[in-house]
Design a protein around this motif. Structure first.
Motif, mmCIF file in Angstrom:
data_model
loop_
_atom_site.group_PDB
_atom_site.id
_atom_site.type_symbol
_atom_site.label_atom_id
_atom_site.label_comp_id
_atom_site.label_asym_id
_atom_site.label_seq_id
_atom_site.Cartn_x
_atom_site.Cartn_y
_atom_site.Cartn_z
ATOM 1 N N THR A 208 0.837 -1.209 0.000
ATOM 2 C CA THR A 208 0.000 0.000 0.000
ATOM 3 C C THR A 208 0.868 1.253 0.000
ATOM 4 O O THR A 208 0.608 2.199 -0.761
ATOM 5 C CB THR A 208 -0.946 -0.012 1.217
ATOM 6 O OG1 THR A 208 -1.773 -1.179 1.151
ATOM 7 C CG2 THR A 208 -1.823 1.220 1.254
ATOM 8 N N ASP A 209 1.894 1.256 0.833
ATOM 9 C CA ASP A 209 2.818 2.396 0.861
ATOM 10 C C ASP A 209 3.510 2.568 -0.482
ATOM 11 O O ASP A 209 3.673 3.696 -0.973
ATOM 12 C CB ASP A 209 3.867 2.225 1.966
ATOM 13 C CG ASP A 209 3.279 2.315 3.364
ATOM 14 O OD1 ASP A 209 2.120 2.776 3.519
ATOM 15 O OD2 ASP A 209 3.980 1.901 4.318
ATOM 16 N N LEU A 210 3.924 1.444 -1.073
ATOM 17 C CA LEU A 210 4.592 1.505 -2.374
ATOM 18 C C LEU A 210 3.647 2.068 -3.433
ATOM 19 O O LEU A 210 4.056 2.887 -4.266
ATOM 20 C CB LEU A 210 5.110 0.126 -2.782
ATOM 21 C CG LEU A 210 5.846 0.050 -4.115
ATOM 22 C CD1 LEU A 210 7.065 0.986 -4.142
ATOM 23 C CD2 LEU A 210 6.267 -1.395 -4.403
ATOM 24 N N ALA A 211 2.394 1.651 -3.403
ATOM 25 C CA ALA A 211 1.416 2.185 -4.365
ATOM 26 C C ALA A 211 1.302 3.697 -4.219
ATOM 27 O O ALA A 211 1.288 4.431 -5.229
ATOM 28 C CB ALA A 211 0.052 1.525 -4.156
ATOM 29 N N ASP A 212 1.253 4.165 -2.985
ATOM 30 C CA ASP A 212 1.171 5.615 -2.746
ATOM 31 C C ASP A 212 2.429 6.328 -3.240
ATOM 32 O O ASP A 212 2.349 7.399 -3.850
ATOM 33 C CB ASP A 212 0.951 5.905 -1.264
ATOM 34 C CG ASP A 212 -0.411 5.432 -0.764
ATOM 35 O OD1 ASP A 212 -1.311 5.182 -1.593
ATOM 36 O OD2 ASP A 212 -0.560 5.300 0.475
ATOM 37 N N GLU A 213 3.582 5.716 -2.978
ATOM 38 C CA GLU A 213 4.845 6.313 -3.431
ATOM 39 C C GLU A 213 4.919 6.355 -4.957
ATOM 40 O O GLU A 213 5.372 7.356 -5.531
ATOM 41 C CB GLU A 213 6.029 5.514 -2.884
ATOM 42 C CG GLU A 213 6.227 5.645 -1.393
ATOM 43 C CD GLU A 213 7.256 4.659 -0.848
ATOM 44 O OE1 GLU A 213 8.018 4.059 -1.646
ATOM 45 O OE2 GLU A 213 7.282 4.474 0.390
ATOM 46 N N ILE B 205 9.054 -1.922 -7.767
ATOM 47 C CA ILE B 205 8.284 -3.093 -7.340
ATOM 48 C C ILE B 205 9.190 -4.310 -7.244
ATOM 49 O O ILE B 205 9.126 -5.074 -6.274
ATOM 50 C CB ILE B 205 7.097 -3.359 -8.288
ATOM 51 C CG1 ILE B 205 6.034 -2.281 -8.111
ATOM 52 C CG2 ILE B 205 6.502 -4.749 -8.046
ATOM 53 C CD1 ILE B 205 4.905 -2.329 -9.120
ATOM 54 N N LEU B 206 10.048 -4.500 -8.241
ATOM 55 C CA LEU B 206 10.957 -5.648 -8.220
ATOM 56 C C LEU B 206 11.878 -5.598 -7.002
ATOM 57 O O LEU B 206 12.091 -6.614 -6.329
ATOM 58 C CB LEU B 206 11.776 -5.712 -9.502
ATOM 59 C CG LEU B 206 10.999 -6.008 -10.792
ATOM 60 C CD1 LEU B 206 11.918 -5.926 -12.005
ATOM 61 C CD2 LEU B 206 10.299 -7.352 -10.718
ATOM 62 N N GLU B 207 12.391 -4.433 -6.705
ATOM 63 C CA GLU B 207 13.268 -4.279 -5.535
ATOM 64 C C GLU B 207 12.491 -4.552 -4.237
ATOM 65 O O GLU B 207 12.972 -5.247 -3.349
ATOM 66 C CB GLU B 207 13.876 -2.875 -5.495
ATOM 67 C CG GLU B 207 14.916 -2.641 -6.569
ATOM 68 C CD GLU B 207 15.357 -1.187 -6.681
ATOM 69 O OE1 GLU B 207 14.770 -0.303 -5.986
ATOM 70 O OE2 GLU B 207 16.270 -0.918 -7.468
ATOM 71 N N PHE B 208 11.294 -4.009 -4.167
ATOM 72 C CA PHE B 208 10.465 -4.206 -2.973
ATOM 73 C C PHE B 208 10.160 -5.687 -2.768
ATOM 74 O O PHE B 208 10.314 -6.225 -1.666
ATOM 75 C CB PHE B 208 9.156 -3.404 -3.086
ATOM 76 C CG PHE B 208 8.150 -3.752 -2.028
ATOM 77 C CD1 PHE B 208 8.277 -3.262 -0.737
ATOM 78 C CD2 PHE B 208 7.076 -4.584 -2.315
ATOM 79 C CE1 PHE B 208 7.360 -3.594 0.245
ATOM 80 C CE2 PHE B 208 6.153 -4.923 -1.334
ATOM 81 C CZ PHE B 208 6.289 -4.423 -0.049
ATOM 82 N N GLU B 209 9.703 -6.353 -3.824
ATOM 83 C CA GLU B 209 9.329 -7.763 -3.699
ATOM 84 C C GLU B 209 10.537 -8.638 -3.362
ATOM 85 O O GLU B 209 10.418 -9.581 -2.569
ATOM 86 C CB GLU B 209 8.646 -8.257 -4.968
ATOM 87 C CG GLU B 209 7.243 -7.705 -5.128
ATOM 88 C CD GLU B 209 6.487 -8.263 -6.310
ATOM 89 O OE1 GLU B 209 5.252 -8.129 -6.319
ATOM 90 O OE2 GLU B 209 7.112 -8.839 -7.235
ATOM 91 N N ALA B 210 11.675 -8.327 -3.947
ATOM 92 C CA ALA B 210 12.878 -9.104 -3.633
ATOM 93 C C ALA B 210 13.295 -8.886 -2.180
ATOM 94 O O ALA B 210 13.599 -9.848 -1.465
ATOM 95 C CB ALA B 210 14.009 -8.723 -4.586
ATOM 96 N N ASP B 211 13.275 -7.642 -1.735
ATOM 97 C CA ASP B 211 13.669 -7.331 -0.350
ATOM 98 C C ASP B 211 12.703 -7.942 0.673
ATOM 99 O O ASP B 211 13.119 -8.373 1.736
ATOM 100 C CB ASP B 211 13.738 -5.820 -0.131
ATOM 101 C CG ASP B 211 14.908 -5.167 -0.869
ATOM 102 O OD1 ASP B 211 15.818 -5.890 -1.304
ATOM 103 O OD2 ASP B 211 14.889 -3.925 -1.000
ATOM 104 N N ALA B 212 11.419 -7.967 0.337
ATOM 105 C CA ALA B 212 10.393 -8.453 1.270
ATOM 106 C C ALA B 212 10.135 -9.954 1.128
ATOM 107 O O ALA B 212 9.321 -10.496 1.873
ATOM 108 C CB ALA B 212 9.095 -7.686 1.040
ATOM 109 N N ASP B 213 10.818 -10.604 0.197
ATOM 110 C CA ASP B 213 10.582 -12.026 -0.086
ATOM 111 C C ASP B 213 9.097 -12.269 -0.371
ATOM 112 O O ASP B 213 8.494 -13.230 0.128
ATOM 113 C CB ASP B 213 11.082 -12.905 1.055
ATOM 114 C CG ASP B 213 11.159 -14.374 0.666
ATOM 115 O OD1 ASP B 213 11.269 -14.676 -0.542
ATOM 116 O OD2 ASP B 213 11.095 -15.230 1.568
ATOM 117 N N ALA B 214 8.517 -11.388 -1.152
ATOM 118 C CA ALA B 214 7.085 -11.445 -1.453
ATOM 119 C C ALA B 214 6.627 -12.773 -2.054
ATOM 120 O O ALA B 214 5.521 -13.224 -1.728
ATOM 121 C CB ALA B 214 6.702 -10.283 -2.367
#
Length: 167
Positions: free
Chosen positions: A115-120, A135-144
């Motif tokens: 949600t925060d990423l969508a807002d950003e 998004i790719l960086e976020f998902e990799a960092d969060a182990d999505a």
């Protein structure tokens, strides 16, 4: 995903992807919450069962002195082994509830991250490529990918595309 494909996508589509992922995670949290509630109800029932079985024990049994055999209920009335088994089951269910609560918290944290990423992305991303990269960086960092059994994340799609290009 190629740069051309990312450029063809608008930032709004990536924002929608993030919101969809957050919604799916929130749905999982609701389901886990219902499961945790069921376990808590079972725990309450088992606690009541243990209490009712313990109520038939005379107070003298817990003392240091040995009670007379006339004061001790017969084996048909009190089954200490059964009470201990219920207690062990109860403790196991309590551990399951704690694990489920921790998992729920992890899902909630990831949903909030999306949600925060969508807002950003809405406020800051200049183009689809930048949105995709974030998004790719976020998902990799969060182990999505670990949170989505039934759905492929963008980081998984990008890795699969990279693997296919490399073969």
């Amino acid at each position: 995903m190629s740069d051309d494909a990312a450029d063809a996508l608008a930032v709004d589509e990536f924002v929608e992807y993030c919101r969809t992922q957050a919604g799916l995670l929130s749905g999982h949290v609701e389901t886990m919450g219902e499961e945790a509630d069921e376990l808590l109800d079972e725990i309450d029932r088992e606690m009541a069962e243990i209490r009712s079985r313990l109520e038939v024990l005379p107070d003298e049994i817990e003392g240091t002195e040995s009670p007379s055999t006339a004061d001790v209920p017969d084996a048909g009335e009190v089954d200490v082994a059964a009470i201990e088994e219920l207690q062990a089951e109860l403790e196991e269910k309590q551990l399951l509830v704690e694990a489920k609560q921790a998992r729920m918290q992890a899902f909630q944290d990831l949903a909030a991250g999306y949600t925060d990423l969508a807002d950003e992305l809405t406020a800051e991303a200049d183009d689809g490529q930048e949105a995709l990269t974030r998004i790719l960086e976020f998902e990799a960092d969060a182990d999505a990918p670990a949170y989505f059994d039934e759905r492929q994340t963008m980081v998984e799609a990008a890795a699969a595309s990279r693997d296919a290009d490399g073969e």
